[in-house]
Structure formats: C-alpha cells, structure tokens
Design a protein around this motif. Structure first.
Motif, PDB file in Angstrom:
ATOM      1  N   ASP A   1       0.861  -1.180   0.000  1.00  0.00           N
ATOM      2  CA  ASP A   1       0.000   0.000   0.000  1.00  0.00           C
ATOM      3  C   ASP A   1       0.900   1.234   0.000  1.00  0.00           C
ATOM      4  OD1 ASP A   1       0.847   0.469   2.647  1.00  0.00           O
ATOM      5  OD2 ASP A   1      -0.908  -0.537   3.506  1.00  0.00           O
ATOM      6  N   ASP A   2       0.366   2.393   0.326  1.00  0.00           N
ATOM      7  CA  ASP A   2       1.122   3.637   0.206  1.00  0.00           C
ATOM      8  C   ASP A   2       2.275   3.738   1.190  1.00  0.00           C
ATOM      9  OD1 ASP A   2      -0.519   4.455  -1.825  1.00  0.00           O
ATOM     10  OD2 ASP A   2      -1.800   5.701  -0.541  1.00  0.00           O
ATOM     11  N   GLU A   3       2.243   2.977   2.273  1.00  0.00           N
ATOM     12  CA  GLU A   3       3.245   3.137   3.325  1.00  0.00           C
ATOM     13  C   GLU A   3       4.117   1.920   3.560  1.00  0.00           C
ATOM     14  OE1 GLU A   3       1.392   4.413   6.911  1.00  0.00           O
ATOM     15  OE2 GLU A   3       1.003   6.447   6.176  1.00  0.00           O
ATOM     16  N   LYS A   4       3.720   0.755   3.042  1.00  0.00           N
ATOM     17  CA  LYS A   4       4.467  -0.441   3.416  1.00  0.00           C
ATOM     18  C   LYS A   4       4.326  -1.537   2.360  1.00  0.00           C
ATOM     19  CE  LYS A   4       0.679  -2.405   6.181  1.00  0.00           C
ATOM     20  NZ  LYS A   4      -0.322  -1.393   5.777  1.00  0.00           N
ATOM     21  N   ILE A   5       5.236  -2.524   2.472  1.00  0.00           N
ATOM     22  CA  ILE A   5       5.156  -3.755   1.695  1.00  0.00           C
ATOM     23  C   ILE A   5       5.146  -4.918   2.686  1.00  0.00           C
ATOM     24  CG2 ILE A   5       6.165  -5.177  -0.128  1.00  0.00           C
ATOM     25  CD1 ILE A   5       7.809  -2.796  -0.987  1.00  0.00           C
ATOM     26  N   VAL A   6       4.191  -5.812   2.543  1.00  0.00           N
ATOM     27  CA  VAL A   6       4.126  -7.022   3.367  1.00  0.00           C
ATOM     28  C   VAL A   6       4.596  -8.185   2.494  1.00  0.00           C
ATOM     29  CG1 VAL A   6       2.650  -8.557   4.709  1.00  0.00           C
ATOM     30  CG2 VAL A   6       2.249  -6.075   4.741  1.00  0.00           C
ATOM     31  N   ILE A   7       5.602  -8.904   2.979  1.00  0.00           N
ATOM     32  CA  ILE A   7       6.287  -9.926   2.165  1.00  0.00           C
ATOM     33  C   ILE A   7       6.264 -11.264   2.880  1.00  0.00           C
ATOM     34  CG2 ILE A   7       8.472 -10.570   1.070  1.00  0.00           C
ATOM     35  CD1 ILE A   7       9.138  -7.473   1.350  1.00  0.00           C
ATOM     36  N   THR A   8       5.763 -12.273   2.217  1.00  0.00           N
ATOM     37  CA  THR A   8       5.892 -13.651   2.688  1.00  0.00           C
ATOM     38  C   THR A   8       7.041 -14.283   1.918  1.00  0.00           C
ATOM     39  OG1 THR A   8       3.522 -13.784   3.151  1.00  0.00           O
ATOM     40  CG2 THR A   8       4.734 -15.869   2.995  1.00  0.00           C
TER      41      THR A   8
END
Length: 430
Positions: A66-73
């Motif tokens: 999203d605009d503030e973060k990346i969530v990575i598996t």
C-alpha cells in the motif's frame, strides 16, 4: 526524455528525503529469505527497488503493498526455479541475486541494458560462486549470466577491489548453507561503509556474522534462518546529497527532513563536506537546513566511504574558490558508466575546469559560473543526471541533459522536488 536546466536565482522550501534505496533493497531481500511474513515500511520507489520487488516475486515471494508499506511472505532458502530473470539496470540487485540464485537449480539473467549494466563486470563474484560449487555460464564476466546450484560453504575468497556488492551478496547467501563459511576479502575493499549497512540488516534479521576490524575476514555459521521482521527504511543520503549540494551553490533556504543524524550511510559525509566548503548548513533532529550564499571554498575529500555522494559534491566544487580534490574514488569507474571519465567529459562541455587521474577527480573552481549552452550526455546514469543538474543551475546558458528520465533508477521524484524548490527545469516534450 531530456530536460533543460536553466540558470536559477534562488532555491527555497522544504522537502522530505526520499527513502534509502540501499536499505530498501536489503530489507526486501532479507524478507524474501525469511520463512514467514515481514513488513517493510516507507520503502523506496525507484527502478532499483522495483527491480528487487519484481525479482523476488518471480523467485517465489508474495508481496502486498500500500502507500506506506510492503508485506512480504518469503521463500526462505528455497527460491523458485526461474527460467529468466530481468533486473533491468540495477547492478546491486543483480549481484545480490546472482548469489541467491545459487540456491536454485538454474536461473538465467538477461541483458536488457547492453550500454550500461551490460558493460559492468561481475567476474569476482562469479569466481567466488564457482569456488562454492556453482556452475556459471557468463559472457566474459558480464551479462547474460546463468547460475546453477547447488553450492556449499567453506573457505571462500573474494576480491574487494572493484565493488563491495560481491561481498554483500555472499554475506546474504552463506548463512543459509549447511556448512560454516569463512570469507576472505583480498585487495582494498571498496565502500566498507555499505558493507556495514549489509551487516546491520543481517543482524536485524537474526543472522550472526563475525567480522574482523578491517572487514578482511568474515566467519558465517551455517544452518541459520532469516527471521521475519518489521523494518522501517530511513531517509536516503545519496539522493539528498544532490539537493543539499544544489542549495549550497545558490542563494537558498532549503530544508530536507528525515535525514538521520546518526545514520550509518557513508554519504552522510556530504553534510560535513559542505560545511568544510563553508556552506551555511545545520543538521539537528534529523533535519538538514541549508541557507546558501552561493559562495563556497575548495575541499579535499577521501570519497571511498561516500561513493554515491561524490558526483554531487564535485558539482558543488565546480563553483568553489580554489582547487578541490576528491581522491580514492577509482570504484566510480565501475558503475552505470565510468563516473570519472564520462562525467568529467560532460562537465568540460558545460564549461567546468576538471582533471582526472585513475583514482582522483580534481576541480579548479569557477565561482563566476560556467558557460553552458550545450547538450550533454547523461550516460543513462542517475547520479550523473542529478550532478549535471546542479551545474546547470549556475550556467549562463541552458544545459540540455539527455535521457534524464533515468534519474528514476534511484530518485524518481528528483525533478519534481527541484522544481518545488524553485529550480528552473523543464522536460523536453517529445
């Protein structure tokens, strides 16, 4: 696209520093190598970081942004077999993934920038991977390159003469191997400060590495696992160096926020160098403020620890009183272009008085400004583009910089920020 840079009387305003490209790419890779889900907050948005996003996804990581973060598996120690991987023009991404691809059976790296990354050598890393048992097909040390695993730990030797990225690549790889590894660095290791950034990210990711004081020997226990984590990317000094240097060469009142005072980025030295050049600059509470007068003094500086800020500092020295010398910078020759010869050739076209040796840039300052009135070649290099823009701000006649859109490799919003501060810059309509 090209840009036209015209003489500018004053810069004024406040901006947020872009996020660090170096930390973003390292956090993304560490997250991909973890089993579990990590979050990278305030990631850089640039061609390099986008290349890392794209490539770790192709290797099996799952990303949500999203605009503030990346969530990575992450994919852990088991990257997916990938028939073809395209890193674009991102040299660090290529070198890190050349090492990580050795965990897979077969990865082919293509060459889509033959006039830039395609010319850069990777021999020293290839040789180290071969010592570890990898099969590597290459084009004289250059792209295209195919890497076939598996690899093993043990005694590894790698040269540090050309780039520290080879060492960082091995430091990311070796903790995941079954065997313990001992990495010996030969020659004069370049950009030691950047290796420190790699070690910082590894420590935050739960990885143990023992290093001696001069970074010539590393002991890496095998059988480790990257820990999923929550990472916040700090502001970027290399890109901000161009903004601060631009403010120093003109009457200005420019504020750059989110520049950590105690950052481990070597390019933080731009603050000290501009102060030595007698630029009115304060740096407190992670905020840098330049109230430039347009008057600067010459400086001598060992650029090895601040490689990605040197070109911007050289641009400032073009307008200083006296002769400046930037030494121990030979590794600038092995970047997106030869950042000594190619860059200085363009500076001469603009009217600067500069000289070079194999490992030095010498600048005879012209406080009165330069003539300009020329079309100069960016050599597809983001650092060259930013530095030439600084020179154009004090040229008598406009300077046109070719292929200036390649600034997006590290700082897509550079020209937007410069225009917001009052720079007289215009994109050429095609």
């Amino acid at each position: 696209m090209d840009v036209i840079v015209r003489r500018t009387e004053k810069l004024e305003g406040a901006i947020e520093a872009l996020s660090s490209k170096n930390y973003t790419t390292r956090y993304l890779l560490a997250a991909a190598l973890a089993d579990g889900t990590s979050t990278v907050r305030f990631p850089a948005h640039s061609e390099d970081s986008d290349a890392m996003r794209r490539c770790i996804a192709e290797l099996g990581a799952e990303l949500q942004e999203d605009d503030e973060k990346i969530v990575i598996t992450g994919f852990g120690r088991n990257p997916k077999r990938t028939a073809e991987l395209n890193v674009g023009n991102a040299g660090a991404v290529l070198r890190f993934l050349l090492a990580i691809s050795a965990l897979s059976e077969d990865v082919h790296f293509v060459n889509t920038y033959p006039d830039s990354l395609g010319k850069r050598p990777h021999d020293d890393l290839i040789e180290a991977l071969r010592q570890m048992g990898a099969q590597v097909d290459d084009n004289g040390g250059r792209l295209p390159i195919t890497v076939k695993g598996p690899v093993r730990g043990g005694a590894i030797t790698v040269s540090g003469e050309v780039s520290s990225q080879y060492l960082s690549a091995l430091l990311f790889l070796t903790p995941l191997l079954e065997e313990d590894s001992e990495i010996t660095v030969t020659g004069d290791l370049k950009s030691k400060v950047v290796v420190g950034q790699t070690l910082e990210v590894l420590e935050q990711s739960g990885i143990t590495v023992e290093a001696n004081a001069d970074y010539s020997l590393f002991r890496v226990p095998g059988g480790q696992a990257y820990r999923a984590g929550d990472y916040a990317v700090q502001g970027d000094y290399p890109g901000s160096a161009a903004i601060l240097s631009a403010a120093a060469v003109l009457p200005s009142d420019v504020t750059v926020r989110r520049l950590a005072v105690h950052s481990k980025q070597g390019e933080r030295a731009v603050v000290d160098v501009l102060r030595l050049m007698e630029a009115p600059l304060t740096h407190e509470h992670d905020i840098a403020v330049v109230r430039g007068t347009g008057t600067l003094q010459a400086v001598e500086f060992d650029g090895d620890a601040a490689t990605d800020a040197v070109l911007a500092m050289v641009a400032a020295a073009v307008f200083a009183e006296g002769t400046s010398r930037f030494y121990n910078v030979e590794n600038l020759r092995y970047k997106e272009c030869d950042r000594i010869t190619d860059y200085l050739n363009e500076l001469r076209k603009a009217g600067a008085d500069v000289e070079e040796t194999q490992s030095e840039i010498i600048v005879h300052g012209r406080p009165q400004g330069v003539a300009g009135g020329v079309r100069i070649d960016s050599h597809y290099d983001h650092r060259v583009i930013m530095a030439l823009t600084i020179v154009g701000l004090r040229a008598e006649q406009p300077i046109t910089i070719t292929d200036a859109h390649h600034v997006a490799k590290s700082y897509p919003g550079f020209f937007d920020d410069m225009i917001a501060l009052g720079a007289n810059v215009e994109w050429v309509k095609e």
